[in-house]
Design a protein around this motif. Sequence first.
Motif, PDB file in Angstrom:
ATOM      1  N   UNK A  79      -5.232 -10.275   2.967  1.00 52.16           N
ATOM      2  CA  UNK A  79      -4.004  -9.794   3.371  1.00 52.16           C
ATOM      3  C   UNK A  79      -3.538  -8.487   2.658  1.00 52.16           C
ATOM      4  N   UNK A  80      -3.161  -7.711   3.294  1.00 52.16           N
ATOM      5  CA  UNK A  80      -2.288  -6.271   2.553  1.00 52.16           C
ATOM      6  C   UNK A  80      -1.080  -6.111   3.583  1.00 52.16           C
ATOM      7  N   UNK A  81      -0.281  -5.481   2.788  1.00 47.49           N
ATOM      8  CA  UNK A  81       1.167  -5.060   3.437  1.00 47.49           C
ATOM      9  C   UNK A  81       1.520  -3.878   3.184  1.00 47.49           C
ATOM     10  N   UNK A  82       2.163  -3.190   4.021  1.00 46.67           N
ATOM     11  CA  UNK A  82       2.695  -1.732   3.773  1.00 46.67           C
ATOM     12  C   UNK A  82       3.990  -1.538   4.494  1.00 46.67           C
ATOM     13  N   UNK A  83       4.862  -0.546   3.952  1.00 42.94           N
ATOM     14  CA  UNK A  83       6.269  -0.410   4.306  1.00 42.94           C
ATOM     15  C   UNK A  83       6.265   0.478   5.451  1.00 42.94           C
ATOM     16  N   UNK A  84       6.838   0.130   6.591  1.00 47.03           N
ATOM     17  CA  UNK A  84       7.334   1.071   7.695  1.00 47.03           C
ATOM     18  C   UNK A  84       8.739   1.462   7.744  1.00 47.03           C
ATOM     19  N   UNK A 119      15.981  -0.255   5.750  1.00 53.88           N
ATOM     20  CA  UNK A 119      16.283  -0.127   7.051  1.00 53.88           C
ATOM     21  C   UNK A 119      14.898  -0.361   7.742  1.00 53.88           C
ATOM     22  N   UNK A 120      13.972  -0.491   6.809  1.00 51.40           N
ATOM     23  CA  UNK A 120      12.568  -0.545   7.578  1.00 51.40           C
ATOM     24  C   UNK A 120      12.017  -2.052   7.762  1.00 51.40           C
ATOM     25  N   UNK A 121      10.731  -1.994   7.810  1.00 52.35           N
ATOM     26  CA  UNK A 121      10.126  -3.531   7.906  1.00 52.35           C
ATOM     27  C   UNK A 121       8.991  -3.318   7.147  1.00 52.35           C
ATOM     28  N   UNK A 122       8.226  -4.362   6.552  1.00 51.86           N
ATOM     29  CA  UNK A 122       7.019  -4.525   6.174  1.00 51.86           C
ATOM     30  C   UNK A 122       6.042  -5.152   7.259  1.00 51.86           C
ATOM     31  N   UNK A 123       4.771  -4.711   7.067  1.00 42.89           N
ATOM     32  CA  UNK A 123       3.995  -5.186   8.125  1.00 42.89           C
ATOM     33  C   UNK A 123       2.446  -5.275   7.561  1.00 42.89           C
ATOM     34  N   UNK A 124       1.707  -6.532   8.261  1.00 42.22           N
ATOM     35  CA  UNK A 124       0.365  -6.455   7.729  1.00 42.22           C
ATOM     36  C   UNK A 124      -0.529  -5.360   8.037  1.00 42.22           C
ATOM     37  N   UNK A 125      -1.332  -4.863   7.087  1.00 42.25           N
ATOM     38  CA  UNK A 125      -1.641  -3.498   7.217  1.00 42.25           C
ATOM     39  C   UNK A 125      -3.095  -3.653   7.311  1.00 42.25           C
ATOM     40  N   UNK A 184       5.860  -1.872  -5.411  1.00 41.55           N
ATOM     41  CA  UNK A 184       6.570  -2.245  -4.463  1.00 41.55           C
ATOM     42  C   UNK A 184       6.134  -3.586  -3.824  1.00 41.55           C
ATOM     43  N   UNK A 185       6.904  -4.409  -3.212  1.00 45.00           N
ATOM     44  CA  UNK A 185       6.523  -5.559  -2.678  1.00 45.00           C
ATOM     45  C   UNK A 185       7.122  -6.042  -1.507  1.00 45.00           C
ATOM     46  N   UNK A 233       0.874  -1.151   0.081  1.00 40.60           N
ATOM     47  CA  UNK A 233      -0.217  -0.032   0.108  1.00 40.60           C
ATOM     48  C   UNK A 233       1.047   1.320   0.146  1.00 40.60           C
ATOM     49  N   UNK A 234       2.061   1.010   0.697  1.00 42.31           N
ATOM     50  CA  UNK A 234       2.863   2.025   1.020  1.00 42.31           C
ATOM     51  C   UNK A 234       4.447   1.793   0.725  1.00 42.31           C
ATOM     52  N   UNK A 235       5.173   2.092  -0.223  1.00 42.32           N
ATOM     53  CA  UNK A 235       5.102   3.367  -1.182  1.00 42.32           C
ATOM     54  C   UNK A 235       4.114   2.854  -2.346  1.00 42.32           C
TER      55      UNK A 235
END
Lengths: 264, 224
Positions: B95-100, B105-111, A222-223, A199-201
Motif C-alpha cells: 500500500x502506498x498513498x499520495x495526495x491529489x 480540498x483534494x483527496x488521497x489515493x492509492x498510488x 504527510x499522511x 509520496x506526495x507531498x
Amino acid sequence: MTFIEWAIANTEGLVVSAVIIVAAVLVSRLISTLIRRKMHGSYSDNLTKITSRFVYYIGVIMGLALAAGNLGINLGSVLVAGGFLGIVLGLAAQSSVSNLIAGLLLIIDKPFKVGDSIAYGDVVGNILDINLLSSTVVTWEGVNVRVPNSLLFNSNIQNYSNSAARMIRTQFTIFDTEDIDRICDAVNKKFSKQWYVLIEPETATFALQFNDYGIVMETRAWTPGATWLRLYKEMPRLVTETLRELKVEFASPKRIVVQEKPKK
Amino acid sequence: MADYTITNGKAGVPRQYVRGGLRIDIPESASVEEHPIVSGDYSVTPYFGLVLDSAPSVPPESEATIYVNLPVDTGIYLFGKGVHTLIDEVPRWPLKYSLYGTPSDGITFRYFRAPYHSKPPKREKHKVLARVRIFNREDEWIVVSKFLFPQKYYNMFKTEDGEVVGEAVDIYVESANLATVTLKNKSSQGRSSSVLLHGPQPTAKAMAHIKQNLVSIFEMRHGL
C-alpha cells in the motif's frame, strides 16, 4: 351576535382562513421533512427530531396568525402579552436562548458533524452528539465533555476530519559536528518507506535552528487524514531508529563531573 | 504457497475459508473463486490512481489511446446460485498513498506508478490490461501524467481465451487542469464477447468507511 350568525356572515373569510391553515400545515410538514432528510446521518436523531418539529410548529403558528388576521381577529393584545412574556423569559433564559440559536447556526454552518475529530481550546476529541443547546465531545482519554453550543460556535474549532491529508512534524537535536545532509536523506528515506506516509507531498527534514547544545532538526511528513494518529505515534520511533542506524547520537545537555584528588 | 486454506467440512460443520485470523463459513452449494480486483483500504481512501512513468502528449482536439498494466490484488469470491460475494482481498502490492489536490480540498489515493504502452503490452503477474483513451477537447497540446477513479466501480472482464482484462477508461480533457475520468463498463480488449466477470463489491465492512458520495465518473480538477 352568536357564533353561528358570525360564521354565516363571514363564510368567505372562514374558507380562506381554513385554506391558509391547511396550506401552512402542508408547507410546514414539507419543510420539516426536508430538514429531517438533510440532517439525517449528520446529526443525532434527537436533534433532527427537535429541529424538524420546531420548524413545523413555527410554520403552523404563522399560518394560524395569518388566518386570524384574515378574519379580523385583533392579535394586538395577544402579541403584547406574548412580547412581555418573551422579555421575561428571554432575561431568565438568556444563555439558553444563546445556546439554542448557536445550535441552529451550527446546523446551518456545519463546521463539524457527528464522528468528526475536533479541537477547541483545551478539548480535543470526537463529536459524539450535537443537540440544540449543547454538544458532546468524547476526549481521547474517553471522557465525555458537554460543551454549550454558543461556546463552540464562537470558538476557533479545528476540524481534523475535513482534511484529506495532514502534516505531522517532529523535532530532534543533533550535535553540530554531524553531517546534516546525510541525516536528512536517511530520515526522509526511512519515512518514505512507511505505507502511511504520502509520496506526495514529500517528507522534508531540515535544520531548523541552533540551541545551546546542537542543531535542532525538524521532520515534516504527510499522511492520509485517516492515519494521522499512526504517523504521530510513529515519528519519534522512526527518527530514533534512523539515527541509531547512522550511529548518530541525539544531542543533549551533558554535565561533565571532574573529581579532583583530595588535597593532602 | 497458498494464501489461504479451505477446511474440509464434516457432518454438521461447514467448510471454512481461513486466512490469518479470518474464518468464513462456506455454504454447501457455494464455491470459492479467486479473481483480480482493484482494491485498497477503504478506511484510508476509496480512490485508486495510476501515475504514468512518462506522460503521453495529445495534440489539440484529437484523441490518443494508451495501454497500461494495472496492478491488482486478488479478490476471494463466494459463488453460488448465480450470486457472487466478495469475502476477502489478498494484497499483492504494498500500500502506498499520495495526495491529489490540496490537503483541504483534494483527496488521497492509492498510488501506483507504471509505464504506458501504445499497443497492448505483455501480461504481467498480478496486473491486468487497461485501455485508456484520452480525448483532448482543448485547442492546445495536453500532457496526461496520471488518472484517478473510485476503485469501487472498476470492473474486470473475462475474454474468450479465459484471460482477465480490466475495464476501459476514457479521459475527457477540458483544459490543462480539468478532465473527467469515465469508467466505460466495457472490456479493455474491446471484444464484444468479453463478459463481465464481477462487479465492484467492496466488503460491507469496507463500505462503512466510505464517506464520500462516489460515482463512476471522477472529475480531475487539480491538474493532469
